[in-house]
Design an enzyme around this catalytic site. Structure first.
Site, PDB file in Angstrom:
ATOM      1  N   CYS A  34      11.330  29.494   3.898  1.00 48.15           N
ATOM      2  CA  CYS A  34      10.213  28.714   3.374  1.00 48.15           C
ATOM      3  C   CYS A  34      10.302  28.610   1.854  1.00 48.15           C
ATOM      4  O   CYS A  34      10.575  29.590   1.171  1.00 48.15           O
ATOM      5  CB  CYS A  34       8.840  29.294   3.707  1.00 48.15           C
ATOM      6  SG  CYS A  34       8.523  29.376   5.462  1.00 48.15           S
ATOM      7  N   ARG A  81      15.761  26.374   1.596  1.00 55.53           N
ATOM      8  CA  ARG A  81      15.032  27.573   2.009  1.00 55.53           C
ATOM      9  C   ARG A  81      14.416  27.437   3.407  1.00 55.53           C
ATOM     10  O   ARG A  81      13.841  28.383   3.933  1.00 55.53           O
ATOM     11  CB  ARG A  81      13.911  27.888   0.999  1.00 55.53           C
ATOM     12  CG  ARG A  81      14.441  28.292  -0.359  1.00 55.53           C
ATOM     13  CD  ARG A  81      13.306  28.744  -1.253  1.00 55.53           C
ATOM     14  NE  ARG A  81      12.621  29.888  -0.699  1.00 55.53           N
ATOM     15  CZ  ARG A  81      12.907  31.149  -0.963  1.00 55.53           C
ATOM     16  NH1 ARG A  81      13.881  31.425  -1.806  1.00 55.53           N
ATOM     17  NH2 ARG A  81      12.238  32.124  -0.408  1.00 55.53           N
ATOM     18  N   TRP A  97      10.614  27.405   7.229  1.00 58.39           N
ATOM     19  CA  TRP A  97      11.529  28.020   8.179  1.00 58.39           C
ATOM     20  C   TRP A  97      10.613  28.775   9.132  1.00 58.39           C
ATOM     21  O   TRP A  97       9.980  29.758   8.758  1.00 58.39           O
ATOM     22  CB  TRP A  97      12.492  28.966   7.471  1.00 58.39           C
ATOM     23  CG  TRP A  97      13.493  29.578   8.391  1.00 58.39           C
ATOM     24  CD1 TRP A  97      14.656  29.013   8.836  1.00 58.39           C
ATOM     25  CD2 TRP A  97      13.431  30.893   8.973  1.00 58.39           C
ATOM     26  NE1 TRP A  97      15.319  29.874   9.659  1.00 58.39           N
ATOM     27  CE2 TRP A  97      14.598  31.037   9.775  1.00 58.39           C
ATOM     28  CE3 TRP A  97      12.518  31.946   8.923  1.00 58.39           C
ATOM     29  CZ2 TRP A  97      14.855  32.200  10.495  1.00 58.39           C
ATOM     30  CZ3 TRP A  97      12.782  33.093   9.641  1.00 58.39           C
ATOM     31  CH2 TRP A  97      13.945  33.213  10.416  1.00 58.39           C
ATOM     32  N   ASN A 138       4.791  31.491   1.769  1.00 53.99           N
ATOM     33  CA  ASN A 138       6.123  31.945   2.151  1.00 53.99           C
ATOM     34  C   ASN A 138       6.043  33.436   2.418  1.00 53.99           C
ATOM     35  O   ASN A 138       5.574  34.188   1.565  1.00 53.99           O
ATOM     36  CB  ASN A 138       7.130  31.673   1.023  1.00 53.99           C
ATOM     37  CG  ASN A 138       8.443  32.405   1.240  1.00 53.99           C
ATOM     38  OD1 ASN A 138       8.863  32.601   2.375  1.00 53.99           O
ATOM     39  ND2 ASN A 138       9.090  32.814   0.167  1.00 53.99           N
ATOM     40  N   GLY A 139       6.486  33.847   3.617  1.00 52.13           N
ATOM     41  CA  GLY A 139       6.455  35.267   3.963  1.00 52.13           C
ATOM     42  C   GLY A 139       5.954  35.437   5.383  1.00 52.13           C
ATOM     43  O   GLY A 139       5.976  34.477   6.178  1.00 52.13           O
ATOM     44  N   GLU A 152      34.343  37.387   8.146  1.00 52.48           N
ATOM     45  CA  GLU A 152      33.626  36.383   7.358  1.00 52.48           C
ATOM     46  C   GLU A 152      33.961  34.972   7.852  1.00 52.48           C
ATOM     47  O   GLU A 152      33.077  34.100   7.942  1.00 52.48           O
ATOM     48  CB  GLU A 152      33.958  36.556   5.866  1.00 52.48           C
ATOM     49  CG  GLU A 152      33.484  35.454   4.943  1.00 52.48           C
ATOM     50  CD  GLU A 152      31.986  35.162   5.009  1.00 52.48           C
ATOM     51  OE1 GLU A 152      31.225  35.943   5.597  1.00 52.48           O
ATOM     52  OE2 GLU A 152      31.587  34.107   4.482  1.00 52.48           O
ATOM     53  N   LYS A 198      31.334  32.123   9.164  1.00 49.12           N
ATOM     54  CA  LYS A 198      31.271  30.782   8.561  1.00 49.12           C
ATOM     55  C   LYS A 198      31.405  29.707   9.628  1.00 49.12           C
ATOM     56  O   LYS A 198      30.668  28.736   9.651  1.00 49.12           O
ATOM     57  CB  LYS A 198      32.395  30.666   7.527  1.00 49.12           C
ATOM     58  CG  LYS A 198      32.100  29.809   6.376  1.00 49.12           C
ATOM     59  CD  LYS A 198      31.397  30.505   5.240  1.00 49.12           C
ATOM     60  CE  LYS A 198      30.180  31.274   5.621  1.00 49.12           C
ATOM     61  NZ  LYS A 198      29.696  32.187   4.659  1.00 49.12           N
ATOM     62  N   GLU A 236      28.349  29.519  12.022  1.00 44.70           N
ATOM     63  CA  GLU A 236      27.146  29.104  11.297  1.00 44.70           C
ATOM     64  C   GLU A 236      27.096  27.588  11.072  1.00 44.70           C
ATOM     65  O   GLU A 236      26.051  26.972  11.244  1.00 44.70           O
ATOM     66  CB  GLU A 236      27.157  29.842   9.952  1.00 44.70           C
ATOM     67  CG  GLU A 236      26.016  29.549   9.031  1.00 44.70           C
ATOM     68  CD  GLU A 236      26.142  30.323   7.718  1.00 44.70           C
ATOM     69  OE1 GLU A 236      27.267  30.717   7.339  1.00 44.70           O
ATOM     70  OE2 GLU A 236      25.109  30.523   7.062  1.00 44.70           O
ATOM     71  N   HIS A 283      41.823  46.042  23.528  1.00 45.05           N
ATOM     72  CA  HIS A 283      40.760  46.915  24.039  1.00 45.05           C
ATOM     73  C   HIS A 283      39.579  46.120  24.586  1.00 45.05           C
ATOM     74  O   HIS A 283      38.519  46.694  24.818  1.00 45.05           O
ATOM     75  CB  HIS A 283      40.294  47.873  22.938  1.00 45.05           C
ATOM     76  CG  HIS A 283      41.375  48.798  22.476  1.00 45.05           C
ATOM     77  ND1 HIS A 283      41.888  49.809  23.256  1.00 45.05           N
ATOM     78  CD2 HIS A 283      42.063  48.837  21.314  1.00 45.05           C
ATOM     79  CE1 HIS A 283      42.829  50.450  22.590  1.00 45.05           C
ATOM     80  NE2 HIS A 283      42.966  49.875  21.412  1.00 45.05           N
ATOM     81  N   LYS A 328      18.463  29.514   3.491  1.00 47.26           N
ATOM     82  CA  LYS A 328      19.357  30.106   2.495  1.00 47.26           C
ATOM     83  C   LYS A 328      19.010  31.555   2.167  1.00 47.26           C
ATOM     84  O   LYS A 328      19.870  32.409   2.171  1.00 47.26           O
ATOM     85  CB  LYS A 328      19.317  29.252   1.223  1.00 47.26           C
ATOM     86  CG  LYS A 328      20.270  29.702   0.133  1.00 47.26           C
ATOM     87  CD  LYS A 328      21.709  29.438   0.509  1.00 47.26           C
ATOM     88  CE  LYS A 328      22.686  29.905  -0.543  1.00 47.26           C
ATOM     89  NZ  LYS A 328      24.044  30.021   0.015  1.00 47.26           N
TER      90      LYS A 328
END
Ligand code: M6R
Length: 590
Positions: free
Chosen positions: A2, A28, A73, A97-98, A462, A466, A469, A485, A585
């Site tokens: 947010c 955001r 968000w 926001n929160g 990583e 990426k 996502e 394994h 983000k």
């Protein structure tokens, strides 16, 4: 997680600026958006599910010298028009926001008193509470309401009875920026309008009364407090896409510069003497972060273990905070976070600091929350990173962590090595044909596995994050030795395994993994800096020979190569790489 913005102007239309600000803040969260403007004692509100652009054409009709806005968000309630902010009640309109952790209890209490709720959000209780406490003094009503809230919150509040905005900050980020024409409340510094020349960063618990002429800060009891106003300087890295089709590819192309700027920032801004004492004096190093930042820590673990010979562990911040290890003043905790606002990381390191550890923050955001928690800050100088997927900031984190690990050896050679690594990135980015070929394979695979050993394993993890996502292709990152394994059971002709081989000492073993996959009819792509490995495997796999690079610095080049693969896969599949679904983000909720 947010974004909130509020604009108070001496002259001009604040609503128009809020709309532009929301476009800048969209990284955001982009589930829904809305704004309210105060014009002649009347609040007008527009809100819609989906992207900020959906607010048009109604947003164009909003006028007034004071306005607030929100891009969401979703945490509580699906992303639709009703759950979009601002939420309104009586004379008030609020953006938040929160997360309000005690919202159920407050909702029950307010409902018992006759209040009705339109949305499924936790945030609506805030405006209902303020309205409930309002007896003609909006500031007092906001303070009383804020005192009842548990969780995290940055608020922008409009009251029809007064000009200006009342802001509250507790655990969620908020800054107040100033220019000659008034003030701007915003979640992040990079999203402030270009006209802003100075900022105040409120402390947790602060309440700010923002008018076009003055901004007054109070503590939670409404006692005035002084908050330092600091100048901000125009970004060295330009905002905007600079001719690239997406921020992601623009930011990948800024990686080489990020390495150089991060080295420069280290020598200019870091208290190297104190940091050296911390690193040399450490009997144990704990690196922590989330997502990509955690993955940078995975790579840096080898740097600290090899260069400093000290025991180093890497912990996911959201786990670390619930099982904190015993620490002493000789424990060095390194918090890695691009935004500096990730709630899990801040909570984890705050607890370790309270227990006596030394905390160093490696961050891309100078005035962020983590800089207030840490004893020392090591800057990552990537400039604003707009794409939700971290690219250049990861490379900057690797550079900053490498410099830290070399504090026990020789910083001058570290700088030279990083210059070479940067040049390797520049060389790599001259041709993208190999990335395209591997991306085509990723796009048609049912799953993509990334494998490597040692540092190559850190890169593989990583690369997997990426790819999943931004392209939504199922993916996993594995140590190559673990293949037999378990993961081998998933290999068939529809899967692609991308094997990273940049360490000559481990190459033979990784080539064995390639053979094992091919024997099960799995497709393989190899990313390597080693010419002999490329020669050996080119008949059986798609091989990308990267610019030559020492094993220790190879992640700088191989990670960028795999960022390109992720980007190109997303584009091939028609995804928006800058705004992946369901993500945001900076993750300022736990
Ligand atoms: O701002 P931070 O570095 O603390 O963020 C941590 C993660 O949320 C972040 O790295 C996330 O995993 C990225 N979107 C991955 O590309």
């Amino acid at each position: 997680m947010c974004g909130i913005i509020g604009v108070v102007r001496k002259s001009g239309n604040a609503a128009e600026e809020v709309f532009q600000g929301l476009l800048r803040l969209e990284y955001r969260g982009y589930d829904s958006a809305g704004m309210s403007a105060l014009d002649g004692g009347k609040i007008c509100t527009v809100k819609r599910g989906g992207r900020v652009s959906n607010l048009m054409p109604e947003a164009e009709r909003l006028k007034g010298s004071t306005a607030i806005g929100h891009t969401r968000w979703a945490t509580h309630g699906e992303p639709n028009d009703t759950n979009a902010h601002p939420h309104c009640s009586g004379k008030f309109s609020v953006v938040h926001n929160g997360i309000i952790e005690n919202y159920r209890q407050l909702k029950e209490e307010l409902s018992d008193g006759g209040a009705t709720f339109a949305s499924d959000t936790d945030s609506e209780v805030i405006v209902k509470l303020i309205d409930f406490y309002y007896k003609g003094d909006a500031l007092k009503a906001v303070a009383r309401a804020a005192a009842r809230l548990q969780g995290s919150f940055a608020l922008g509040v409009l009251c029809a009875d007064r000009e200006g905005i009342i802001a509250v900050k507790y655990k969620s980020p908020a800054v107040v920026g100033f220019d000659g024409n008034g003030a701007v409340l915003c979640s992040d510094i990079p999203a402030l309008p270009a006209s802003v020349t100075s900022v105040c960063v409120p402390e947790d618990g602060d309440i700010a009364e923002i008018t076009a002429e003055t901004v007054t800060f109070y503590d939670s009891k409404l006692t005035p407090v002084n908050r330092v106003r600091r100048p901000i300087f125009p970004e060295q890295f330009t905002l905007g896409q600079g001719g690239y089709p997406h921020y992601m590819i623009k930011e990948i192309h800024e990686a080489e510069r990020t390495v150089a700027e991060t080295c420069g920032g280290f020598f200019r801004n870091v208290d190297v003497k104190r940091l050296t004492e911390y690193v040399r004096g450490a009997d144990r190093i704990i690196i922590t972060g989330c997502g990509t930042a955690y993955n940078a820590g995975l790579a840096a673990k080898s740097y600290f273990t090899e260069k400093c010979g000290v025991f180093c562990q890497v912990e996911i911040a959201s786990e670390l905070r619930y099982s904190p290890p015993k620490v002493t003043p000789a424990t060095l905790v390194i918090a890695v976070t691009q935004s500096g606002e990730t709630a899990d990381t801040i909570e984890a390191v705050s607890a370790l600091k309270r227990a006596g550890a030394r905390v160093v923050a490696v961050t891309n955001c100078g005035y962020s929350q983590i800089t207030r928690v840490a004893h020392l800050v090591v800057p990552v100088c990537a400039g604003a990173e707009v794409c939700v997927a971290a690219t250049k900031s990861y490379i900057g984190q690797l550079a900053a962590l490498y410099l830290m690990a070399k504090l026990t050896e020789d910083l001058f050679t570290a700088q030279e090595e990083l210059t070479l690594a940067g040049a390797g990135i520049g060389e790599l980015l001259k041709s993208e044909a190999n990335a395209e070929e591997i991306a085509r394979q990723c796009a048609k695979s049912s799953a993509v596995f990334f494998l490597g050993r040692g540092l190559d394993y850190a890169v593989a993890v990583e690369a997997s994050l990426k790819l999943k996502e931004v392209s939504y292709v199922f993916s996993d990152g594995y140590p190559a030795g673990e293949l037999k394994h378990g993961t081998l059971a998933l290999i068939d002709e529809n899967t692609l395994s991308v094997v990273v081989i940049c360490n000559p000492a481990l190459a033979e073993k990784c080539c064995n993994a390639v053979s094992q996959i091919i024997s099960r009819r799995g497709k393989v792509a190899v990313i390597t800096c080693l010419a002999d490995v490329a020669e050996k495997l080119k008949a059986s796999a798609a091989v990308w020979l990267l610019p030559q690079c020492s094993a220790v610095l190879s992640p700088f080049v191989s990670a960028v190569a795999l960022q390109l693969v992720a980007y190109k896969t997303a584009v091939l599949l028609g995804r928006d790489p800058d705004k992946p679904r369901n993500l945001a983000k900076s993750v300022t909720v736990e």
